[in-house]
Design an enzyme around this catalytic site. Structure first.
Site, mmCIF file in Angstrom:
data_model
loop_
_atom_site.group_PDB
_atom_site.id
_atom_site.type_symbol
_atom_site.label_atom_id
_atom_site.label_comp_id
_atom_site.label_asym_id
_atom_site.label_seq_id
_atom_site.Cartn_x
_atom_site.Cartn_y
_atom_site.Cartn_z
ATOM 1 N N LYS A 1 0.819 -1.219 0.000
ATOM 2 C CA LYS A 1 0.000 0.000 0.000
ATOM 3 C C LYS A 1 0.853 1.268 0.000
ATOM 4 O O LYS A 1 0.433 2.299 -0.515
ATOM 5 C CB LYS A 1 -0.939 -0.001 1.201
ATOM 6 C CG LYS A 1 -2.051 -1.025 1.065
ATOM 7 C CD LYS A 1 -3.094 -0.878 2.166
ATOM 8 C CE LYS A 1 -4.328 -1.699 1.853
ATOM 9 N NZ LYS A 1 -4.087 -3.162 1.986
ATOM 10 N N GLU B 1 -10.864 6.569 2.787
ATOM 11 C CA GLU B 1 -11.740 5.717 3.573
ATOM 12 C C GLU B 1 -10.985 4.425 3.813
ATOM 13 O O GLU B 1 -10.084 4.064 3.052
ATOM 14 C CB GLU B 1 -13.065 5.511 2.838
ATOM 15 C CG GLU B 1 -13.209 4.243 2.065
ATOM 16 C CD GLU B 1 -12.272 4.113 0.887
ATOM 17 O OE1 GLU B 1 -11.694 3.016 0.772
ATOM 18 O OE2 GLU B 1 -12.098 5.043 0.093
ATOM 19 N N SER C 1 2.305 -9.769 -0.386
ATOM 20 C CA SER C 1 1.875 -8.371 -0.422
ATOM 21 C C SER C 1 2.111 -7.621 0.884
ATOM 22 O O SER C 1 2.263 -6.409 0.892
ATOM 23 C CB SER C 1 0.393 -8.288 -0.793
ATOM 24 O OG SER C 1 -0.381 -9.111 0.055
HETATM 25 C C1 PLP Z 1 -4.867 -4.213 1.486
HETATM 26 C C2 PLP Z 1 -4.111 -5.450 1.288
HETATM 27 C C3 PLP Z 1 -4.426 -6.364 0.250
HETATM 28 C C4 PLP Z 1 -5.605 -6.199 -0.667
HETATM 29 O O1 PLP Z 1 -5.528 -5.155 -1.557
HETATM 30 P P1 PLP Z 1 -5.255 -5.319 -3.120
HETATM 31 O O2 PLP Z 1 -5.642 -3.997 -3.655
HETATM 32 O O3 PLP Z 1 -6.078 -6.437 -3.651
HETATM 33 O O4 PLP Z 1 -3.801 -5.597 -3.268
HETATM 34 C C5 PLP Z 1 -3.614 -7.475 0.087
HETATM 35 N N1 PLP Z 1 -2.571 -7.708 0.904
HETATM 36 C C6 PLP Z 1 -2.256 -6.867 1.911
HETATM 37 C C7 PLP Z 1 -1.081 -7.203 2.777
HETATM 38 C C8 PLP Z 1 -3.002 -5.723 2.134
HETATM 39 O O5 PLP Z 1 -2.665 -4.909 3.153
#
Ligand code: PLP
Length: 408
Positions: A86, A108, A376
């Site tokens: 993010k 949000e 992620s």
């Molecule tokens: C917010 C988040 C996601 C989901 O968001 P995408 O827009 O689908 O990438 C996935 N993994 C983590 C660690 C997150 O914080």
């Protein structure tokens, strides 16, 4: 604006007329920088000194041996500042806000992760920051509310409707309409009205650009498959975009929750429960009832618990370019435990969805095959939710003891 921002009919910008000029301004600012190598360099430089870019690719040696199939590699978005991909998106939008000369950002947030990332960016760039969050979500996610407030953001509880994410989205739009001259709305994923899906993908494409170079350097070849979890779709779009032109299979993994048959999931593209509709300013597959009312979704991972999905991914599904699967809460906990024990890596619950499918596929692949998983985010920051998901008895005892101390 009418023709741009559509991906074979998905996407678009279904916005109130009063916001048309604001969107135009944003789109122009984005088009200005999009093909400007100087901007991209500035973006990369900020991320390399403020977040942890380029994030490494790690060979999961022990998991590879355990599954005895494809060689498993992991792209480490968990090493970003605030613990997930993010950071890429909010820093990118922050640089655009500076160019547009605006001084205030709003966002949000459901689980609070995007709120924390936005508040961090606002503190760094000196913007005023307001975060809208459903009252129910605020009660559930106190640690993230704590950090947003410490970072100087004003967190406004949304008491309308069901008091969750979708109600917070409505409030954020209301604020934007009232303050569009001074304010930018930092959307957190590759969803929403044009240009957000394309713009967020552009910022997140740094993941795929790096990953493609790194995996070729390490293994001398392209991976056979790339895996990413899919909430709104931004980390998936980020890593996938590096491989669109390659003979690489791309797999997006959605939240299977309690199982697709239970109806308690957030599988929009991997189940037959979603249908095409227009909501929240764009057209995509939504989990909605026959009246177009949004259904209740469920996932152990708050970041995947969303009714819509990126219009770009909806298009890629219909084109057959991306395969969509789902992972249940239980499979996710198992994959996460295994990864922690075998590799000493702690993926976020969201990321662990991608691991589930990779682990199902790896044993069936050749030993020469290379597969790449996008981690992620990191899980250790989410100890309150993860310890609950693991039903950890020691943690429960600790919380009860803490509560007693406060009551004494
Ligand atoms: C917010 C988040 C996601 C989901 O968001 P995408 O827009 O689908 O990438 C996935 N993994 C983590 C660690 C997150 O914080």
């Amino acid at each position: 604006m009418k023709t741009r921002g559509y991906f074979n009919g998905f996407g678009g910008a279904y916005i109130p007329e009063i916001l048309v000029e604001t969107f135009k301004e944003l789109e122009n600012a984005f088009l200005d920088v999009k093909d400007d190598p100087l901007f991209w360099n500035e973006y990369k430089t900020v991320l390399s000194t403020y977040s942890c870019r380029p994030t490494p690719v790690t060979f999961a040696e022990n998991l590879t041996r355990y599954f005895n199939g494809a060689r498993i590699y992991i792209k480490r978005e968990d090493l970003n500042h605030t613990g997930a991909h993010k950071a890429n998106n909010v820093i990118g939008q922050g640089l655009l806000v500076k160019r547009m000369g605006k001084k205030r950002v709003i966002a949000e947030t459901g689980a609070g992760q995007h709120g924390v990332a936005t508040a961090t960016m606002a503190a760094k760039f000196g913007f005023k920051c307001t975060i809208y969050m459903g009252e129910v979500d605020m009660e559930r996610q106190r640690p993230n509310v704590f950090w947003m407030e410490k970072l100087g953001a004003e967190v406004i509880p949304v008491t309308e409707g069901t008091r969750i994410l979708k109600d917070a989205i409505n409030e954020a739009f209301r604020d934007w309409v009232a303050n569009m001259d001074t304010t930018h709305y930092v959307l957190g994923t590759a969803c929403g009205p044009h240009p957000f899906p394309e713009m967020v993908t552009y910022f997140q494409s740094i993941i795929g650009k790096e990953a493609r170079k790194q995996i070729i350097k390490i293994t001398n070849k392209l991976p056979s498959r790339v895996y990413a979890c899919v909430g709104g779709g931004s980390n998936a779009m980020g890593i996938f975009s590096g491989f669109f032109d390659d003979p690489v299979e791309l797999i997006g993994v959605e939240a299977g929750g309690r199982g697709l048959e239970s109806g308690r999931h957030a599988a929009r593209l991997s189940s037959t429960d979603a249908s095409i509709g227009i909501a929240q300013g764009y057209k995509t597959y939504f989990l909605q009832d026959s009246d177009g009312q949004m259904k209740k979704t469920h996932s152990v991972a708050a970041g995947l618990d969303y009714v819509g999905v990126s219009p770009i991914l909806a298009d890629l599904k219909e084109k057959g370019r991306v395969r969509f699967e789902s992972a249940t809460d239980k499979e996710v906990i198992d994959a996460m435990s295994l990864t922690i024990k075998k590799e000493g890596l702690i993926p976020a619950l969201e990321s662990a969805h991608a691991f589930v499918q990779a682990f199902k596929d790896a044993p069936k692949l050749d030993k020469d095959d290379v597969i790449l998983i996008n981690q992620s985010g990191r899980g250790d920051k989410d100890i309150f939710t993860i310890a609950d998901a693991f039903s950890d008895p020691g943690w429960k005892e600790f919380i009860i003891k803490k509560a007693k101390e406060y009551n004494a």
